[in-house]
Each structure stands twice: as structure tokens, then as C-alpha cells.
Design a protein around this motif. Structure first.
Motif, PDB file in Angstrom:
ATOM      1  N   PRO A 184       0.824  -1.213   0.000  1.00  0.00           N
ATOM      2  CA  PRO A 184       0.000   0.000   0.000  1.00  0.00           C
ATOM      3  C   PRO A 184       0.854   1.257   0.000  1.00  0.00           C
ATOM      4  CG  PRO A 184       0.147  -0.889   2.209  1.00  0.00           C
ATOM      5  CD  PRO A 184       0.876  -1.858   1.319  1.00  0.00           C
ATOM      6  N   ARG A 185       0.258   2.353  -0.460  1.00  0.00           N
ATOM      7  CA  ARG A 185       0.908   3.663  -0.410  1.00  0.00           C
ATOM      8  C   ARG A 185      -0.041   4.643   0.264  1.00  0.00           C
ATOM      9  NH1 ARG A 185       2.731   5.935  -5.873  1.00  0.00           N
ATOM     10  NH2 ARG A 185       3.995   7.259  -4.523  1.00  0.00           N
ATOM     11  N   LEU A 186       0.446   5.385   1.240  1.00  0.00           N
ATOM     12  CA  LEU A 186      -0.316   6.425   1.910  1.00  0.00           C
ATOM     13  C   LEU A 186       0.436   7.733   1.751  1.00  0.00           C
ATOM     14  CD1 LEU A 186      -0.810   3.621   3.682  1.00  0.00           C
ATOM     15  CD2 LEU A 186      -2.156   5.193   5.064  1.00  0.00           C
ATOM     16  N   LEU A 187      -0.177   8.695   1.084  1.00  0.00           N
ATOM     17  CA  LEU A 187       0.461   9.969   0.790  1.00  0.00           C
ATOM     18  C   LEU A 187      -0.376  11.115   1.358  1.00  0.00           C
ATOM     19  CD1 LEU A 187       1.410   9.376  -2.973  1.00  0.00           C
ATOM     20  CD2 LEU A 187       2.752   8.845  -0.933  1.00  0.00           C
ATOM     21  N   ASN A 188       0.242  11.941   2.183  1.00  0.00           N
ATOM     22  CA  ASN A 188      -0.395  13.164   2.695  1.00  0.00           C
ATOM     23  C   ASN A 188      -1.729  12.893   3.379  1.00  0.00           C
ATOM     24  OD1 ASN A 188       1.752  14.716   1.504  1.00  0.00           O
ATOM     25  ND2 ASN A 188       0.714  14.497  -0.471  1.00  0.00           N
ATOM     26  N   CYS A 189      -1.776  11.821   4.139  1.00  0.00           N
ATOM     27  CA  CYS A 189      -2.992  11.470   4.872  1.00  0.00           C
ATOM     28  C   CYS A 189      -2.864  11.866   6.345  1.00  0.00           C
ATOM     29  CB  CYS A 189      -3.255   9.963   4.784  1.00  0.00           C
ATOM     30  SG  CYS A 189      -3.700   9.375   3.123  1.00  0.00           S
ATOM     31  N   ILE A 190      -4.003  11.889   7.029  1.00  0.00           N
ATOM     32  CA  ILE A 190      -4.049  12.042   8.482  1.00  0.00           C
ATOM     33  C   ILE A 190      -4.614  10.751   9.048  1.00  0.00           C
ATOM     34  CG2 ILE A 190      -5.049  13.307  10.412  1.00  0.00           C
ATOM     35  CD1 ILE A 190      -5.268  15.738   8.547  1.00  0.00           C
ATOM     36  N   CYS A 212       2.594  12.027   5.861  1.00  0.00           N
ATOM     37  CA  CYS A 212       1.375  11.825   6.645  1.00  0.00           C
ATOM     38  C   CYS A 212       1.521  12.381   8.064  1.00  0.00           C
ATOM     39  CB  CYS A 212       1.030  10.341   6.716  1.00  0.00           C
ATOM     40  SG  CYS A 212       0.574   9.604   5.127  1.00  0.00           S
ATOM     41  N   THR A 213       0.374  12.662   8.683  1.00  0.00           N
ATOM     42  CA  THR A 213       0.304  12.997  10.100  1.00  0.00           C
ATOM     43  C   THR A 213      -0.327  11.822  10.826  1.00  0.00           C
ATOM     44  OG1 THR A 213       0.095  15.365   9.663  1.00  0.00           O
ATOM     45  CG2 THR A 213      -0.644  14.581  11.811  1.00  0.00           C
ATOM     46  N   ILE A 214       0.399  11.273  11.813  1.00  0.00           N
ATOM     47  CA  ILE A 214      -0.030  10.066  12.526  1.00  0.00           C
ATOM     48  C   ILE A 214      -0.034  10.407  14.003  1.00  0.00           C
ATOM     49  CG2 ILE A 214       0.450   7.619  12.901  1.00  0.00           C
ATOM     50  CD1 ILE A 214       2.198   7.829  10.267  1.00  0.00           C
ATOM     51  N   GLU A 215      -1.226  10.550  14.604  1.00  0.00           N
ATOM     52  CA  GLU A 215      -1.265  11.135  15.938  1.00  0.00           C
ATOM     53  C   GLU A 215      -2.426  10.605  16.777  1.00  0.00           C
ATOM     54  OE1 GLU A 215      -1.665  15.318  15.132  1.00  0.00           O
ATOM     55  OE2 GLU A 215      -3.745  15.123  14.464  1.00  0.00           O
ATOM     56  N   GLY A 216      -2.223  10.658  18.091  1.00  0.00           N
ATOM     57  CA  GLY A 216      -3.300  10.393  19.031  1.00  0.00           C
ATOM     58  C   GLY A 216      -3.761   8.963  19.120  1.00  0.00           C
ATOM     59  N   HIS A 217      -2.874   8.008  18.923  1.00  0.00           N
ATOM     60  CA  HIS A 217      -3.241   6.596  19.022  1.00  0.00           C
ATOM     61  C   HIS A 217      -2.886   6.060  20.410  1.00  0.00           C
ATOM     62  CE1 HIS A 217      -4.021   6.652  14.739  1.00  0.00           C
ATOM     63  NE2 HIS A 217      -2.853   7.256  14.580  1.00  0.00           N
ATOM     64  N   GLN A 218      -3.662   5.108  20.881  1.00  0.00           N
ATOM     65  CA  GLN A 218      -3.428   4.586  22.224  1.00  0.00           C
ATOM     66  C   GLN A 218      -2.132   3.782  22.301  1.00  0.00           C
ATOM     67  OE1 GLN A 218      -6.719   2.666  24.151  1.00  0.00           O
ATOM     68  NE2 GLN A 218      -8.174   4.249  23.529  1.00  0.00           N
ATOM     69  N   LEU A 219      -1.749   3.127  21.233  1.00  0.00           N
ATOM     70  CA  LEU A 219      -0.485   2.398  21.209  1.00  0.00           C
ATOM     71  C   LEU A 219       0.504   3.156  20.325  1.00  0.00           C
ATOM     72  CD1 LEU A 219      -1.710  -1.318  21.181  1.00  0.00           C
ATOM     73  CD2 LEU A 219      -0.856   0.019  23.107  1.00  0.00           C
ATOM     74  N   GLU A 234       9.151  11.489   5.995  1.00  0.00           N
ATOM     75  CA  GLU A 234       8.570  12.836   5.926  1.00  0.00           C
ATOM     76  C   GLU A 234       7.214  12.909   6.612  1.00  0.00           C
ATOM     77  OE1 GLU A 234       8.548  14.063   1.828  1.00  0.00           O
ATOM     78  OE2 GLU A 234      10.592  13.349   1.501  1.00  0.00           O
ATOM     79  N   CYS A 235       7.027  12.118   7.659  1.00  0.00           N
ATOM     80  CA  CYS A 235       5.768  12.101   8.393  1.00  0.00           C
ATOM     81  C   CYS A 235       5.933  12.822   9.732  1.00  0.00           C
ATOM     82  CB  CYS A 235       5.308  10.665   8.654  1.00  0.00           C
ATOM     83  SG  CYS A 235       4.873   9.754   7.162  1.00  0.00           S
ATOM     84  N   ARG A 236       4.826  13.343  10.228  1.00  0.00           N
ATOM     85  CA  ARG A 236       4.776  13.861  11.595  1.00  0.00           C
ATOM     86  C   ARG A 236       4.051  12.834  12.455  1.00  0.00           C
ATOM     87  NH1 ARG A 236       2.058  16.834  15.559  1.00  0.00           N
ATOM     88  NH2 ARG A 236       3.431  18.328  16.630  1.00  0.00           N
ATOM     89  N   ILE A 237       4.752  12.275  13.434  1.00  0.00           N
ATOM     90  CA  ILE A 237       4.208  11.199  14.261  1.00  0.00           C
ATOM     91  C   ILE A 237       4.255  11.691  15.700  1.00  0.00           C
ATOM     92  CG2 ILE A 237       4.394   8.770  14.864  1.00  0.00           C
ATOM     93  CD1 ILE A 237       5.969   8.355  12.261  1.00  0.00           C
ATOM     94  N   VAL A 267      12.908   4.024   7.932  1.00  0.00           N
ATOM     95  CA  VAL A 267      12.035   4.840   8.793  1.00  0.00           C
ATOM     96  C   VAL A 267      12.725   6.131   9.253  1.00  0.00           C
ATOM     97  CG1 VAL A 267      10.616   2.917   9.573  1.00  0.00           C
ATOM     98  CG2 VAL A 267      12.697   3.484  10.839  1.00  0.00           C
ATOM     99  N   VAL A 268      13.633   6.657   8.455  1.00  0.00           N
ATOM    100  CA  VAL A 268      14.313   7.898   8.820  1.00  0.00           C
ATOM    101  C   VAL A 268      13.621   9.097   8.184  1.00  0.00           C
ATOM    102  CG1 VAL A 268      16.540   6.753   9.107  1.00  0.00           C
ATOM    103  CG2 VAL A 268      15.933   7.730   6.881  1.00  0.00           C
ATOM    104  N   GLY A 269      13.958  10.291   8.687  1.00  0.00           N
ATOM    105  CA  GLY A 269      13.451  11.521   8.090  1.00  0.00           C
ATOM    106  C   GLY A 269      12.050  11.877   8.519  1.00  0.00           C
ATOM    107  N   ASN A 270      11.651  11.486   9.737  1.00  0.00           N
ATOM    108  CA  ASN A 270      10.330  11.807  10.249  1.00  0.00           C
ATOM    109  C   ASN A 270      10.430  12.750  11.446  1.00  0.00           C
ATOM    110  OD1 ASN A 270       8.639   9.806   8.613  1.00  0.00           O
ATOM    111  ND2 ASN A 270      10.155   8.454   9.553  1.00  0.00           N
TER     112      ASN A 270
END
Length: 303
Positions: A184-190, A212-219, A234-237, A267-270
Motif C-alpha cells: 500500500p501507499r499512503l500519501l499526505n494522509c491524516i 502523513c500525520t499520525i497522531e493520538g493513538h493509544q499504542l 517525511e511524516c509527523r508522528i 524509517v528515517v526523516g520523520n
């Protein structure tokens, strides 16, 4: 006929001339649907969404079909009957809330019309909002995906096979991908608010997560296990209850490995901010079942 030619010559207020007026509709019908929505509709009112749908065989929801699932089937059948091998099945979805669990079993493009958040798919029962079935290469753009039942948020989007793309979508829950041939590919998603991990890759799955922005998860923000090796860049986690990125490096039960000293290149550059379990966490084991729900009762989020 003369009046029709005069209408064709008007594009964004400019006189195109007779030759260009004949060429422009043909050229515009060749544009990818996302490019047409982003550029042409805004700049040239003569070429509407309905015009593009008629020119390309796209199906509009709810104009042509009431549900997204019906539209996907109709668009795919229309593309097959056209006899044109280069014609794609395209579905446009107008703003609104669609109470259905979308299942994509054909190669197609499903594109939400309007501003971000205007097109919402809300799974009504114990089902994920979006699932990809089979080895297709679908593309889903500008949809908000959510589940009425909170525990099902842990499987809001399911990718068991194929190489689909999610672009500019908002997922209120988890994206789960598995399988050695799944890319799969996820581009510029929240991706936000899952009761488990935001993105879960397993069983040799690869794929790409970018911008992508990946935020507010319990795990964890991103969990890769059982031999999965996604590219995450290039993601904000941020603000996750576990690690920003969790890598379980074992290749099978009892087949642990020694974690490397440096962060793996995939997994670098985040941007990793305020994750309770640290930025990047690596473990030597296989670690099955880390992200399963705890059997808590289900309740309706939006009812």
C-alpha cells in the motif's frame, strides 16, 4: 451547432478559436480525475464535473448511483464494456455522509469532491470503513473514513492484498496491512485516534507512508512486525501512547534478531514528537498480538 461551437470556444472567459475549441475537450478528458478536480474545475467553469463524467464514463455519487459501492461496480463495468484498455473506472463522491462499508474489489479511482472533510464514509456496524479486496491497484483520494463502533476503529481501513493508494484522506482509526505481496501507499494522509496503533504492517508487508500525520493513538504511531518493512518518511508522528515507530524485527516465533544501533533507513526523516514510548523503538522478537483490542464493550460514537 453554431451555438454549441461558440460555447466550446469559451474557456475561463477566453476565446479559444475553432481549432483549439475542438481540441480542448479531448485534452481535458485525458486528464487524471484528481488533476481535473484540482485545476480545471476551478479555472474553467465551462468544463464541469458532470461534463467530465459524461466524457470519461465516470460515475458520480449520489447523482448516478446512491452508494459508493454501487458506483465502483458501475464504473468498472462501464470501463470494461468500453473496449478501451486505457480507460480507468472513476468514481466522484459529492460532499455528504455515506453510511456504508466501502469494499474495493476492482482497480479504480474513488475521489471525494470538495474541501478536506467534506466527504465522510461512516461504517454503520462492526465493519471497517474501507477494505481492499484482491490484487487490484485502486486509488482513494480525499475521503474521511470512520467507524460508528469505537473498537472497530482498530481496523478502520484494511489492506490484505494488492497495491492500493490512499491520498489526502483522513482515517479516524487504524490502517492495517498484511501479506508479503501487499504494497500500500499512503500519501499526505491524516491517521488519528485509534484504540490500537495507527498504522500496522505485518506478515512481510512493504509499502510506503510519506507526508502523513499520525497522531493520538493509544499504542504506537506505526507498528511493523512479522517481517514487515514499510518505508516511512517525511511524516509527523506525535502524541501516541506507545512509540512513534515500533519495529519488531523477529522473523518468526523464537527467531529473534539483535536490533541495530542506528535507526533503519526505511524509517528515517520523520518528525517524532511527544510519543510516550520514544521516537523509534526496536525489539528483537516477533511479538504477536501486541495490538489486539482488550475485549472492551462496543459503543456507538456518533449515534
Amino acid at each position: 451547432q453554431q451555438q454549441q461551437q461558440q460555447q466550446q470556444q469559451q474557456c475561463a472567459g477566453f476565446d479559444l478559436g475553432p481549432t483549439l475549441a475542438l481540441l480542448v475537450p479531448r485534452i481535458l478528458s485525458w486528464l487524471p480525475p484528481t488533476v481535473f478536480l484540482q485545476a480545471t474545475v476551478a479555472a474553467a467553469k465551462s468544463w464541469s464535473l458532470s461534463w467530465y463524467a459524461e466524457a470519461t464514463g465516470a460515475v458520480i455519487v449520489p447523482d448516478g448511483r446512491k452508494t459508493i459501492n454501487e458506483a465502483i461496480n458501475a464504473a468498472a463495468e462501464g470501463a470494461a464494456l468500453s473496449g478501451c484498455c486505457s480507460r480507468s473506472a472513476v468514481v466522484f463522491v459529492r460532499p455528504g455522509v455515506y453510511s456504508e462499508a466501502v469494499r474495493v474489489a476492482r482497480t479504480c479511482v474513488v475521489c471525494g469532491v470538495g474541501l478536506a472533510g467534506a466527504v465522510i464514509v461512516e461504517a454503520p456496524a462492526c465493519e471497517g470503513a474501507l477494505g481492499f479486496v484482491g490484487e487490484q491497484c485502486a486509488r482513494v483520494v480525499n475521503l474521511t473514513l470512520r467507524c460508528r463502533v469505537q473498537a472497530i476503529r482498530g481496523q478502520c481501513v484494511n489492506v490484505p492484498a494488492g497495491g492500493p493508494m490512499l491520498e489526502a484522506c483522513c482515517v479516524e482509526g487504524s490502517v492495517v496491512a498484511c501479506g508479503a505481496t501487499t504494497v500500500p501507499r499512503l500519501l499526505n494522509c491524516i491517521i488519528r485516534g485509534s484504540p490500537g496503533s495507527g498504522l500496522r504492517f505485518s506478515d512481510g508487508c512493504c509499502g510506503e507512508v510519506r507526508g502523513c500525520t499520525i497522531e493520538g493513538h493509544q499504542l504506537h504511531g506505526v507498528l511493523a512486525e512479522r517481517g514487515a518493512q514499510p518505508q516511512v518518511h517525511e511524516c509527523r508522528i506525535a502524541d501516541n501512547g506507545g512509540a512513534g515507530i515500533r519495529l519488531n524485527l523477529g522473523q518468526g516465533p523464537g527467531f529473534g534478531v539483535t536490533p541495530p544501533n542506528d535507526t533503519p533507513a526505511n524509517v528515517v526523516g520523520n518528525e517524532l514528537v511527544n510519543n510516550a514510548g520514544g521516537g523509534v523503538s526496536m525489539a528483537p522478537g516477533f511479538i504477536e498480538g501486541e495490538d489486539e483490542d482488550d475485549g472492551a464493550p462496543l459503543f456507538d460514537l456518533f449515534g
